[in-house]
Design a protein around this motif. Structure first.
Motif, PDB file in Angstrom:
ATOM      1  N   ILE A 162       0.838  -1.196   0.000  1.00 19.86           N
ATOM      2  CA  ILE A 162       0.000   0.000   0.000  1.00 19.86           C
ATOM      3  C   ILE A 162       0.872   1.245   0.000  1.00 19.86           C
ATOM      4  O   ILE A 162       0.621   2.222  -0.732  1.00 19.86           O
ATOM      5  CB  ILE A 162      -0.938   0.005   1.222  1.00 19.86           C
ATOM      6  CG1 ILE A 162      -1.954  -1.140   1.116  1.00 19.86           C
ATOM      7  CG2 ILE A 162      -1.668   1.343   1.336  1.00 19.86           C
ATOM      8  CD1 ILE A 162      -2.861  -1.070  -0.086  1.00 19.86           C
ATOM      9  N   SER A 163       1.923   1.231   0.809  1.00 11.79           N
ATOM     10  CA  SER A 163       2.825   2.383   0.878  1.00 11.79           C
ATOM     11  C   SER A 163       3.507   2.631  -0.460  1.00 11.79           C
ATOM     12  O   SER A 163       3.621   3.773  -0.907  1.00 11.79           O
ATOM     13  CB  SER A 163       3.874   2.155   1.974  1.00 11.79           C
ATOM     14  OG  SER A 163       4.794   3.216   2.013  1.00 11.79           O
ATOM     15  N   GLU A 164       3.956   1.562  -1.108  1.00 14.15           N
ATOM     16  CA  GLU A 164       4.651   1.710  -2.385  1.00 14.15           C
ATOM     17  C   GLU A 164       3.711   2.180  -3.488  1.00 14.15           C
ATOM     18  O   GLU A 164       4.105   2.957  -4.365  1.00 14.15           O
ATOM     19  CB  GLU A 164       5.305   0.384  -2.774  1.00 14.15           C
ATOM     20  CG  GLU A 164       6.467  -0.019  -1.860  1.00 14.15           C
ATOM     21  CD  GLU A 164       7.003  -1.395  -2.200  1.00 14.15           C
ATOM     22  OE1 GLU A 164       6.502  -1.991  -3.188  1.00 14.15           O
ATOM     23  OE2 GLU A 164       7.907  -1.882  -1.494  1.00 14.15           O
ATOM     24  N   ALA A 165       2.462   1.716  -3.470  1.00 20.53           N
ATOM     25  CA  ALA A 165       1.528   2.038  -4.544  1.00 20.53           C
ATOM     26  C   ALA A 165       0.858   3.400  -4.357  1.00 20.53           C
ATOM     27  O   ALA A 165       0.655   4.138  -5.330  1.00 20.53           O
ATOM     28  CB  ALA A 165       0.464   0.948  -4.654  1.00 20.53           C
ATOM     29  N   TYR A 166       0.505   3.741  -3.114  1.00 20.25           N
ATOM     30  CA  TYR A 166      -0.292   4.950  -2.882  1.00 20.25           C
ATOM     31  C   TYR A 166       0.350   5.940  -1.903  1.00 20.25           C
ATOM     32  O   TYR A 166      -0.060   7.105  -1.855  1.00 20.25           O
ATOM     33  CB  TYR A 166      -1.684   4.573  -2.354  1.00 20.25           C
ATOM     34  CG  TYR A 166      -2.427   3.635  -3.261  1.00 20.25           C
ATOM     35  CD1 TYR A 166      -3.009   4.083  -4.449  1.00 20.25           C
ATOM     36  CD2 TYR A 166      -2.537   2.280  -2.947  1.00 20.25           C
ATOM     37  CE1 TYR A 166      -3.691   3.222  -5.283  1.00 20.25           C
ATOM     38  CE2 TYR A 166      -3.223   1.407  -3.785  1.00 20.25           C
ATOM     39  CZ  TYR A 166      -3.787   1.882  -4.952  1.00 20.25           C
ATOM     40  OH  TYR A 166      -4.472   1.017  -5.786  1.00 20.25           O
ATOM     41  N   GLY A 167       1.297   5.488  -1.109  1.00 20.38           N
ATOM     42  CA  GLY A 167       1.909   6.363  -0.118  1.00 20.38           C
ATOM     43  C   GLY A 167       1.225   6.256   1.239  1.00 20.38           C
ATOM     44  O   GLY A 167       0.038   5.947   1.333  1.00 20.38           O
ATOM     45  N   VAL A 168       1.978   6.518   2.293  1.00 18.39           N
ATOM     46  CA  VAL A 168       1.458   6.404   3.649  1.00 18.39           C
ATOM     47  C   VAL A 168       0.392   7.460   3.928  1.00 18.39           C
ATOM     48  O   VAL A 168      -0.600   7.204   4.617  1.00 18.39           O
ATOM     49  CB  VAL A 168       2.612   6.513   4.669  1.00 18.39           C
ATOM     50  CG1 VAL A 168       2.073   6.510   6.093  1.00 18.39           C
ATOM     51  CG2 VAL A 168       3.605   5.379   4.474  1.00 18.39           C
ATOM     52  N   ASP A 169       0.580   8.678   3.373  1.00 17.11           N
ATOM     53  CA  ASP A 169      -0.411   9.745   3.618  1.00 17.11           C
ATOM     54  C   ASP A 169      -1.792   9.354   3.119  1.00 17.11           C
ATOM     55  O   ASP A 169      -2.806   9.603   3.788  1.00 17.11           O
ATOM     56  CB  ASP A 169       0.046  11.040   2.941  1.00 17.11           C
ATOM     57  CG  ASP A 169       1.242  11.666   3.633  1.00 17.11           C
ATOM     58  OD1 ASP A 169       1.417  11.407   4.839  1.00 17.11           O
ATOM     59  OD2 ASP A 169       1.998  12.398   2.975  1.00 17.11           O
ATOM     60  N   ALA A 170      -1.849   8.768   1.931  1.00 18.58           N
ATOM     61  CA  ALA A 170      -3.142   8.357   1.380  1.00 18.58           C
ATOM     62  C   ALA A 170      -3.775   7.259   2.223  1.00 18.58           C
ATOM     63  O   ALA A 170      -4.994   7.247   2.445  1.00 18.58           O
ATOM     64  CB  ALA A 170      -2.970   7.887  -0.069  1.00 18.58           C
ATOM     65  N   ALA A 200      -8.586   8.407  -1.794  1.00 19.83           N
ATOM     66  CA  ALA A 200      -7.724   9.204  -0.931  1.00 19.83           C
ATOM     67  C   ALA A 200      -6.435   9.590  -1.658  1.00 19.83           C
ATOM     68  O   ALA A 200      -5.938  10.713  -1.510  1.00 19.83           O
ATOM     69  CB  ALA A 200      -7.402   8.426   0.349  1.00 19.83           C
ATOM     70  N   TRP A 201      -5.907   8.679  -2.449  1.00 18.97           N
ATOM     71  CA  TRP A 201      -4.678   8.949  -3.202  1.00 18.97           C
ATOM     72  C   TRP A 201      -4.895  10.072  -4.221  1.00 18.97           C
ATOM     73  O   TRP A 201      -4.050  10.948  -4.375  1.00 18.97           O
ATOM     74  CB  TRP A 201      -4.242   7.661  -3.903  1.00 18.97           C
ATOM     75  CG  TRP A 201      -3.033   7.799  -4.767  1.00 18.97           C
ATOM     76  CD1 TRP A 201      -1.735   7.889  -4.371  1.00 18.97           C
ATOM     77  CD2 TRP A 201      -3.019   7.861  -6.204  1.00 18.97           C
ATOM     78  NE1 TRP A 201      -0.897   7.995  -5.466  1.00 18.97           N
ATOM     79  CE2 TRP A 201      -1.658   7.980  -6.606  1.00 18.97           C
ATOM     80  CE3 TRP A 201      -4.002   7.820  -7.183  1.00 18.97           C
ATOM     81  CZ2 TRP A 201      -1.290   8.066  -7.935  1.00 18.97           C
ATOM     82  CZ3 TRP A 201      -3.630   7.897  -8.516  1.00 18.97           C
ATOM     83  CH2 TRP A 201      -2.281   8.022  -8.876  1.00 18.97           C
ATOM     84  N   ARG A 202      -6.050  10.063  -4.877  1.00 15.33           N
ATOM     85  CA  ARG A 202      -6.342  11.133  -5.837  1.00 15.33           C
ATOM     86  C   ARG A 202      -6.448  12.486  -5.129  1.00 15.33           C
ATOM     87  O   ARG A 202      -6.002  13.509  -5.655  1.00 15.33           O
ATOM     88  CB  ARG A 202      -7.638  10.821  -6.593  1.00 15.33           C
ATOM     89  CG  ARG A 202      -7.499   9.702  -7.616  1.00 15.33           C
ATOM     90  CD  ARG A 202      -8.715   9.641  -8.530  1.00 15.33           C
ATOM     91  NE  ARG A 202      -9.928   9.305  -7.797  1.00 15.33           N
ATOM     92  CZ  ARG A 202     -10.393   8.060  -7.650  1.00 15.33           C
ATOM     93  NH1 ARG A 202      -9.720   7.037  -8.183  1.00 15.33           N
ATOM     94  NH2 ARG A 202     -11.500   7.827  -6.983  1.00 15.33           N
ATOM     95  N   PHE A 203      -7.056  12.511  -3.946  1.00 14.01           N
ATOM     96  CA  PHE A 203      -7.192  13.765  -3.212  1.00 14.01           C
ATOM     97  C   PHE A 203      -5.828  14.303  -2.782  1.00 14.01           C
ATOM     98  O   PHE A 203      -5.556  15.504  -2.878  1.00 14.01           O
ATOM     99  CB  PHE A 203      -8.091  13.554  -1.987  1.00 14.01           C
ATOM    100  CG  PHE A 203      -8.294  14.787  -1.164  1.00 14.01           C
ATOM    101  CD1 PHE A 203      -8.967  15.882  -1.687  1.00 14.01           C
ATOM    102  CD2 PHE A 203      -7.811  14.868   0.132  1.00 14.01           C
ATOM    103  CE1 PHE A 203      -9.162  17.033  -0.928  1.00 14.01           C
ATOM    104  CE2 PHE A 203      -8.005  16.008   0.896  1.00 14.01           C
ATOM    105  CZ  PHE A 203      -8.678  17.093   0.363  1.00 14.01           C
ATOM    106  N   VAL A 204      -4.964  13.429  -2.295  1.00 14.24           N
ATOM    107  CA  VAL A 204      -3.611  13.848  -1.900  1.00 14.24           C
ATOM    108  C   VAL A 204      -2.875  14.435  -3.091  1.00 14.24           C
ATOM    109  O   VAL A 204      -2.176  15.453  -2.982  1.00 14.24           O
ATOM    110  CB  VAL A 204      -2.829  12.657  -1.307  1.00 14.24           C
ATOM    111  CG1 VAL A 204      -1.352  13.014  -1.141  1.00 14.24           C
ATOM    112  CG2 VAL A 204      -3.417  12.242   0.039  1.00 14.24           C
TER     113      VAL A 204
END
Length: 289
Positions: A193-201, A226-230
């Motif tokens: 998940i971290s590699e694909a979208y990042g921890v913030d997302a 969430a990833w799109r919003f970030v």
């Protein structure tokens, strides 16, 4: 040979002194490997007996750590002055499973320490917040074996959904939504998940999906949103750098004035959401802003 438990021993046998010549060179209980300490005499009949070595559960340590943490470098187990200053803990956050395990033992231990004059408080925690669990659909092969979410493909067909293995195409049964567990394999890898979208997302999705006291259903669609919003936030500020000068003014710009007002309303709302454990409401205000 009789097995001797301290709880059944005579008072004159206490305390049971532990040996100092034990070895911690390999895993396991060092008392079991000691050549003589376990061998003793029964205080009732005088016959040969073996001491019980597994006497302290890990919950013993986790039931008073907060008192030690008030001064972790103190020579004594508990620094009474530091404990008086810091305890009780202002806010405890934990899962529902702690309510009848750790929290119960911590309260019992605190009462005992207070009775023994080690603490001045009788309750360890002033506030309790119980967060929900992270859940996920479960998937099973035709033979009943559990399958990881990343090993299947979900196919939407109108109002229905079906699943199949990515490797080979075997039909997979979609089961109930349950708490993530290794035994049922309905887990997702934090690293992936971290590699694909990042921890913030990932954090944003968990906080925004529902109130924190409720369970969160992990979905690919949710983390993608969430990833799109970030990324929208990143693109907005990265593509429009703003240089403010000392004499910059917004007095003559109605849009700028409204933006400042909206910003202050946002800050107040998010602050209130954080303090009230309503993180999902705070995230919703960010989306609106």
């Amino acid at each position: 040979m009789r097995r001797l438990r301290t709880a059944g021993s005579a008072q004159d046998q206490l305390p049971v002194i532990l040996p100092e010549d034990v070895s911690f060179d390999r895993p396991g209980n060092p008392l079991l490997r000691h050549p003589t300490w376990r061998q003793t005499r029964c205080p009732h009949c005088g016959g040969e007996a073996v001491r019980e070595t597994d006497t302290l559960d890990t919950f013993v340590d986790s039931s008073w750590y907060f008192a030690r943490f008030t001064d972790p470098r103190a020579a004594a187990p508990i620094n009474g002055e530091a404990a008086d200053y810091w305890l009780p803990v202002d806010q405890y956050i934990g899962g529902i499973e702690h309510a009848v395990l750790h929290l119960l033992y911590a309260r019992f231990m605190t009462q005992a320490l207070a009775d023994g004059g080690q603490l001045s408080v009788t309750e360890p925690f002033a506030g309790l917040f119980t967060q929900g669990m992270v859940t996920h659909e479960t998937y099973r092969r035709q033979n009943g074996g559990w399958i990881e979410p990343q090993a299947i493909e979900i196919i939407a067909e109108g109002e229905t959904r079906r699943a199949r293995l990515l490797d080979g195409g075997e039909a997979v049964m979609i089961g109930d939504i349950e708490k993530m567990s290794k035994s049922k394999k309905n887990v997702v890898s934090p690293e992936e998940i971290s590699e694909a979208y990042g921890v913030d997302a990932a954090r944003l999705f968990v906080m925004s999906d529902s109130p924190p006291e409720r369970d969160v259903q992990w979905t690919t669609g949710g983390i993608k949103g969430a990833w799109r919003f970030v990324n929208r936030i990143w693109d907005e500020f990265d593509s429009q750098p703003t240089a403010l000068t000392a004499d910059a003014t917004i007095d003559d710009d109605p849009a700028a004035i409204e933006l400042v007002r909206a910003t202050h309303r946002l800050i107040a709302s998010v602050t209130d959401s954080i303090e009230g454990f309503r993180f999902n409401s705070g995230v919703a205000r960010l989306y609106e802003f």
